[in-house]
Motif scaffolding. Structure first.
Motif, PDB file in Angstrom:
ATOM      1  N   UNK A  83      -1.475  -1.824  -7.067  1.00 46.59           N
ATOM      2  CA  UNK A  83      -2.632  -2.533  -7.548  1.00 46.59           C
ATOM      3  C   UNK A  83      -2.835  -2.466  -9.110  1.00 46.59           C
ATOM      4  N   UNK A  84      -2.188  -1.989  -9.848  1.00 45.66           N
ATOM      5  CA  UNK A  84      -2.442  -2.056 -11.168  1.00 45.66           C
ATOM      6  C   UNK A  84      -1.509  -3.268 -11.425  1.00 45.66           C
ATOM      7  N   UNK A  85      -0.185  -3.532 -11.140  1.00 40.75           N
ATOM      8  CA  UNK A  85       0.647  -4.707 -11.291  1.00 40.75           C
ATOM      9  C   UNK A  85      -0.029  -6.099 -10.800  1.00 40.75           C
ATOM     10  N   UNK A 130      10.048   0.861  10.102  1.00 42.40           N
ATOM     11  CA  UNK A 130       9.686   0.046  11.352  1.00 42.40           C
ATOM     12  C   UNK A 130       8.282   0.414  11.715  1.00 42.40           C
ATOM     13  N   UNK A 131       7.768  -0.660  11.900  1.00 46.48           N
ATOM     14  CA  UNK A 131       6.114  -0.219  12.273  1.00 46.48           C
ATOM     15  C   UNK A 131       5.422   0.321  11.445  1.00 46.48           C
ATOM     16  N   UNK A 132       5.783   0.842  10.153  1.00 44.84           N
ATOM     17  CA  UNK A 132       4.981   1.444   9.096  1.00 44.84           C
ATOM     18  C   UNK A 132       3.688   1.052   8.531  1.00 44.84           C
ATOM     19  N   UNK A 133       3.589  -0.568   8.713  1.00 42.55           N
ATOM     20  CA  UNK A 133       2.546  -1.282   8.161  1.00 42.55           C
ATOM     21  C   UNK A 133       1.690  -2.016   9.321  1.00 42.55           C
ATOM     22  N   UNK A 134       0.634  -1.943   9.024  1.00 42.58           N
ATOM     23  CA  UNK A 134      -0.254  -2.783   9.913  1.00 42.58           C
ATOM     24  C   UNK A 134      -1.397  -3.596   9.272  1.00 42.58           C
ATOM     25  N   UNK A 135      -1.730  -4.692   9.683  1.00 42.62           N
ATOM     26  CA  UNK A 135      -2.539  -5.539   8.986  1.00 42.62           C
ATOM     27  C   UNK A 135      -3.765  -5.228   9.866  1.00 42.62           C
ATOM     28  N   UNK A 136      -4.822  -4.806   8.716  1.00 44.07           N
ATOM     29  CA  UNK A 136      -6.137  -4.382   9.210  1.00 44.07           C
ATOM     30  C   UNK A 136      -7.207  -5.566   9.441  1.00 44.07           C
ATOM     31  N   UNK A 172       0.731  -1.333  -0.111  1.00 42.90           N
ATOM     32  CA  UNK A 172      -0.042   0.029  -0.253  1.00 42.90           C
ATOM     33  C   UNK A 172       0.872   1.353   0.108  1.00 42.90           C
ATOM     34  N   UNK A 173       0.229   2.217  -0.598  1.00 41.63           N
ATOM     35  CA  UNK A 173       0.995   3.660  -0.348  1.00 41.63           C
ATOM     36  C   UNK A 173       0.187   4.412   0.771  1.00 41.63           C
ATOM     37  N   UNK A 174       1.012   5.224   1.040  1.00 43.43           N
ATOM     38  CA  UNK A 174       0.265   6.175   2.282  1.00 43.43           C
ATOM     39  C   UNK A 174      -0.986   7.121   1.499  1.00 43.43           C
ATOM     40  N   UNK A 175      -2.270   7.184   2.142  1.00 43.50           N
ATOM     41  CA  UNK A 175      -3.311   7.481   1.635  1.00 43.50           C
ATOM     42  C   UNK A 175      -2.829   8.971   0.896  1.00 43.50           C
ATOM     43  N   UNK A 217      -2.038  -1.829   5.650  1.00 42.89           N
ATOM     44  CA  UNK A 217      -2.392  -0.347   5.481  1.00 42.89           C
ATOM     45  C   UNK A 217      -0.743   0.338   5.812  1.00 42.89           C
ATOM     46  N   UNK A 218      -0.447   1.371   5.165  1.00 47.21           N
ATOM     47  CA  UNK A 218       0.562   2.003   5.461  1.00 47.21           C
ATOM     48  C   UNK A 218       0.153   3.346   6.549  1.00 47.21           C
ATOM     49  N   UNK A 219       0.750   2.895   7.993  1.00 49.58           N
ATOM     50  CA  UNK A 219       0.220   3.975   9.055  1.00 49.58           C
ATOM     51  C   UNK A 219       0.670   5.169   8.953  1.00 49.58           C
ATOM     52  N   UNK A 220       2.204   5.327   8.452  1.00 47.18           N
ATOM     53  CA  UNK A 220       2.452   6.780   8.455  1.00 47.18           C
ATOM     54  C   UNK A 220       3.476   7.015   7.016  1.00 47.18           C
ATOM     55  N   UNK A 221       3.565   8.244   6.610  1.00 48.76           N
ATOM     56  CA  UNK A 221       4.279   8.621   5.523  1.00 48.76           C
ATOM     57  C   UNK A 221       5.854   8.431   6.018  1.00 48.76           C
ATOM     58  N   UNK A 222       6.583   7.625   5.142  1.00 49.40           N
ATOM     59  CA  UNK A 222       7.917   7.163   5.547  1.00 49.40           C
ATOM     60  C   UNK A 222       8.616   8.458   4.877  1.00 49.40           C
TER      61      UNK A 222
END
Ligand SMILES: [Zn+2]
Ligand SMILES: [Zn+2]
Length: 291
Positions: free
Chosen positions: A167-169, A215-221, A152-155, A194-199
């Motif tokens: 997503x396209x790929x 570290x900790x940038x992604x979370x499983x929803x 995912x990209x940050x929103x 989900x990407x929780x924060x913009x890195x």
């Protein structure tokens, strides 16, 4: 993601801005192929001619069995069953990662075109190329249904771009697999990770710093979706694998049984020679050079 690489002294790399300008021109005048300047078919919505599409080459040489890093020297050929120094030193959280080709030459140009010149249909077409490294992912064929998860990209980044290239790929990969397997293709789970924060940009960071950065940038929803499953992460470019590893760590914490990564292109700034080999073949019909 865009990674700028330190150019070796002999490199004649074009500035990124120049490449983006060329990509923008390709949007304004879509009658020519953006890569070879040849004529596009009348339905030229891909912006790349069929000949160029057929010319993207997969890497079939020896590679690190874990992260897929190509081994460039003949000496390394003997070690083709081994893992690279990077993986041995600091084991990534994913089980396997493979890329279609190198992030250089026309493949790199196509990735830039897809991301920055609204090449959404091109993205799906490029995703079809992932069917080839998919076949080389150990175990994939034995698993009953691996779940495909686009990185995912940050929103806010996604809103800016209008789409997530991963997503396209993933859509292209599923289309190609469905064609090969008479309509049976794995499922894509989009709203799962989900990407929780913009890195901050990874450019110029060493491997350990890249990992720290993520570290900790992604979370499983939806842990219930990934629990006990084999996951195949899809992304456009892999450099050190820090992003895939951060995603894999989150997925495994949520109970995923196995996590693999598939990317379109592998950036290998540590092997300028590999980049040069392909560069020799990248002078197009107008004498322009794509690097
Ligand atoms: Zn072309
Ligand atoms: Zn490796």
């Amino acid at each position: 993601m865009i990674f700028s690489q330190k150019s070796p002294p002999h490199s004649r790399q074009r500035p990124l801005l120049r490449e983006l300008l060329d990509a923008a021109l390709a949007v304004a005048f879509p009658t020519d192929c953006a890569l070879c300047a040849g004529e596009l078919p009348s339905d030229g919505w891909l912006r790349i001619c069929p000949a160029c599409c057929a010319r993207f080459e997969a890497w079939t040489g020896p590679l690190c069995t874990r992260c897929g890093l190509p081994f460039p020297s003949p000496r390394a050929l003997d070690a083709s069953l081994a893992e690279c120094g990077l993986c041995l030193r600091d084991k990534p959280a994913f089980d396997r990662a493979r890329s279609f080709g190198f992030y250089t030459g026309k493949l790199r140009q196509a990735v830039l075109l897809m991301k920055y010149a609204g090449g959404e249909r091109l993205g799906v077409r490029l995703g079809e190329l992932l069917a080839s490294p998919w076949d080389s992912l150990p175990l994939v064929s034995e698993l009953d249904s691996p779940l495909i998860i686009p990185v995912p990209l940050y929103p806010s980044r996604r809103r800016e771009r209008g789409f997530n290239q991963a997503d396209l790929l993933a859509a292209g990969l599923v289309r190609a697999l469905g064609r090969h397997n008479r309509g049976k293709a794995p499922r894509v789970a989009k709203a799962c990770l989900r990407r929780k924060r913009a890195t901050p940009p990874q450019t110029g960071l060493r491997v350990s710093a890249r990992r720290e950065n993520l570290r900790g940038a992604f979370e499983v929803l939806k842990p219930q979706v990934v629990r006990g499953r084999a996951i195949v992460l899809v992304d456009d470019v892999m450099t050190t694998g820090a992003t895939l590893s951060a995603c894999a760590r989150a997925l495994k914490r949520a109970g995923a049984a196995q996590v693999m990564g598939l990317t379109l292109a592998r950036a290998t700034p540590q092997f300028p020679d590999l980049m040069r080999i392909e560069r020799d073949n990248t002078v197009d019909g107008l004498g322009r050079e794509w690097t």
